[in-house]
Design an enzyme around this catalytic site. Structure first.
Site, PDB file in Angstrom:
ATOM      1  N   LYS A 112     -10.431   1.894 -15.197  1.00 11.39           N
ATOM      2  CA  LYS A 112      -9.235   2.285 -15.014  1.00 11.39           C
ATOM      3  C   LYS A 112      -9.430   2.876 -13.330  1.00 11.39           C
ATOM      4  CE  LYS A 112      -7.491   3.042 -19.585  1.00 11.39           C
ATOM      5  NZ  LYS A 112      -8.326   2.312 -20.554  1.00 11.39           N
TER       6      LYS A 112
HETATM    7  C1  LIG Z   1      -8.091   1.072 -21.163  1.00 11.33           C
HETATM    8  C2  LIG Z   1      -9.425   0.284 -21.528  1.00 11.33           C
HETATM    9  C3  LIG Z   1      -9.283  -1.152 -21.998  1.00 11.33           C
HETATM   10  C4  LIG Z   1      -7.918  -1.591 -22.492  1.00 11.33           C
HETATM   11  O1  LIG Z   1      -7.065  -1.895 -21.316  1.00 11.33           O
HETATM   12  P1  LIG Z   1      -5.404  -1.984 -21.527  1.00 11.33           P
HETATM   13  O2  LIG Z   1      -5.118  -2.250 -19.775  1.00 11.33           O
HETATM   14  O3  LIG Z   1      -4.880  -1.028 -22.066  1.00 11.33           O
HETATM   15  O4  LIG Z   1      -5.330  -3.656 -22.065  1.00 11.33           O
HETATM   16  C5  LIG Z   1     -10.309  -1.782 -22.171  1.00 11.33           C
HETATM   17  N1  LIG Z   1     -11.550  -1.423 -22.066  1.00 11.33           N
HETATM   18  C6  LIG Z   1     -11.896  -0.281 -21.556  1.00 11.33           C
HETATM   19  C7  LIG Z   1     -13.164   0.532 -21.341  1.00 11.33           C
HETATM   20  C8  LIG Z   1     -10.778   0.630 -21.402  1.00 11.33           C
HETATM   21  O5  LIG Z   1     -10.915   2.075 -20.757  1.00 11.33           O
END
Ligand SMILES: *Cc1c(COP(=O)(O)O)cnc(C)c1O
Length: 468
Positions: A112
């Site tokens: 993120k």
């Molecule tokens: C947020 C997250 C996801 C999921 O990603 P999306 O874009 O919501 O599908 C997968 N793995 C981790 C470690 C995350 O923080």
């Protein structure tokens, strides 16, 4: 570049407008009016660029006049110059077919950061230009909160209040939020569950007593700018593996469908993606939707991959719009019906459109742990459980011959294993340590306020602490 809503009735906006708006006023999500296309020759010209140079080139056509070339290039260089790896998102080979794309070299060790660090810069720039202030209010059960706090700490014109359920996030996750010391960051531990915290946030966006005084902002992945920043690493990795002269498949550990939708955008732009594998845990609404058209919400089961424990996937609406002839009026009706009944069937056009690129796979806890053990045993790589769900899906898709033999399969590694070290230790017997740059996390002082579970307590905290 103009952006339109998936529900057809909100005004079209430019890039600056959609970045600050988040959700469209008709409840829909914004998408570009058309996809910019790159020819194979255009893509070949991108070979050899550094990550931040490539980021500026890929994002350029989507940004239009909202940023000058110089502003965009400077922003990309600043944001991605601070990552813990020179390649920003390095590729690691597991065997002749399988690769990992490590997306966890940002400040909070999850993918993120790649997008939120950019979003923080964009907010600051656009708000200064309008002489506006914004208060970001969010609720987190883990990764989003720390990534958002780290993205806006110390920036001008933007403040953040992040709610977390007291005692219900891991020590690492809490400390990644509460040890950030900055005058524009407020952590709030509430008595209650994550759902209570989330309900407070939603209510606040509809509370005139707040919105008449403050411009509230959101940082969840419905924000188009976040998805856009994620398109870059698909190009970056594919170029290294031989694109555009070779096709690549990706497996994406999926929750809200943001990360994998960025892969879809890359494909619409002309990147030769063979398949996008949507990897879910047992909270498998997407797997059911993509395999038999049944999009119906079920209760959430807690797993060792908490960032994928979702009931519905907000960004899926973007795919339904693009595959359903972009009919916003029809999709608005379909989504409103879904919001009432929590269930819907995809139309034939939506199913056919989705199945041309996507396949889905689901991993339960045993399968996830086995994928962790395989990565460690076969390739010496310690991976986190979210990445494990993705790797399970890659191996299963390959064994089921869903991917042609000579196509490399890249699993997106979405979090650093040290973020989820208990689950990792149980699966492979190794306790991963935090990288040196966050190593003193347990030595730093924490700062957070505590309030009761009442909505009013949270609202008053926000009103008291916001600068106007
Ligand atoms: C947020 C997250 C996801 C999921 O990603 P999306 O874009 O919501 O599908 C997968 N793995 C981790 C470690 C995350 O923080």
């Amino acid at each position: 570049m103009e952006y339109i809503s998936t529900r057809g009735s909100a005004p079209a906006l430019d890039f600056e407008g959609v970045t600050l708006a988040g959700l469209a006023s008709d409840g829909g999500l914004y998408l570009p009016r058309e996809w910019p296309r790159l020819s194979n020759a255009d893509i070949r010209e991108l070979r050899g660029l550094s990550y931040h140079q490539l980021a500026a080139r890929i994002m350029r056509p989507f940004i239009g006049t909202s940023l000058s070339d110089d502003e965009l290039e400077e922003m990309c260089a600043d944001v991605y110059g601070d990552f813990g790896h020179a390649a920003v998102t390095p590729l690691v080979q597991l065997n002749e077919t399988h690769w990992l794309l490590e997306l966890f070299h940002g400040p909070t060790l999850a993918f993120k950061d790649v997008a939120l660090q950019m979003l923080g810069r964009l907010f600051e720039t656009f708000l200064a230009r309008r002489d506006q202030k914004m208060m970001i209010v969010g609720a987190t059960s883990g990764d989003t909160g720390s990534a958002a706090i780290n993205a806006v700490a110390g920036r001008d014109n933007v403040e953040i209040v992040m709610l977390h359920p007291k005692g219900r996030v891991s020590d690492v996750q809490r400390r990644q939020m509460t040890t950030v010391r900055s005058a524009n960051v407020f952590n709030l531990a509430i008595d209650g569950s994550f759902d209570d915290a989330q309900a407070h946030v939603k209510r606040m966006f509809r509370d005139d007593d707040v919105t008449s005084i403050l411009k509230l902002g959101a940082v969840n992945s419905i924000n188009w700018a976040r998805l856009l920043a994620q398109v870059v690493y698909y190009f970056y990795s594919a170029l290294q593996l031989g694109a555009p002269d070779r096709k690549i498949a990706y497996s994406v550990p999926t929750g809200n469908f943001g990360d994998v939708f960025a892969g879809y955008v890359a494909a619409q732009m002309g990147l030769p993606i063979e398949r996008l594998i949507v990897a879910t845990n047992v909270n498998d609404i997407l797997h059911r939707a993509l395999s038999d058209g049944d999009y119906s919400a079920a209760g959430v089961t807690a797993t060792i991959t908490p960032s994928m424990d979702i009931q519905v996937s907000s960004n899926f609406e973007r795919l339904l719009f693009d595959c359903g002839e972009r009919d916003g009026t029809a999709l608005g009706d379909q989504m409103r019906e879904f919001e009432k009944s929590k269930a819907m069937q995809l139309t034939n056009a939506q199913r056919e459109g989705a199945s041309s690129l996507f396949v889905s796979m689901r991993a339960d806890q045993d399968e996830t742990s086995r994928a962790l053990a395989w990565a460690y045993g076969a390739a010496g790589q310690v991976i986190d459980p979210h990445t494990g769900v993705g790797l399970h899906a890659s191996i299963a898709a390959s064994e089921a011959d869903l991917i042609a033999r000579d196509v490399p399969i890249v699993t997106l590694a979405t979090a650093h294993p040290a973020k989820f070290r208990d689950a990792v230790e149980r699966a492979v017997g190794v306790r991963p340590s935090l990288p040196a740059r966050v190593g003193d996390l347990f030595g730093r002082e924490e700062h957070f306020a505590e309030v009761s579970g009442d909505y009013e307590a949270t609202r008053d905290f926000v009103l008291e602490n916001a600068t106007r």
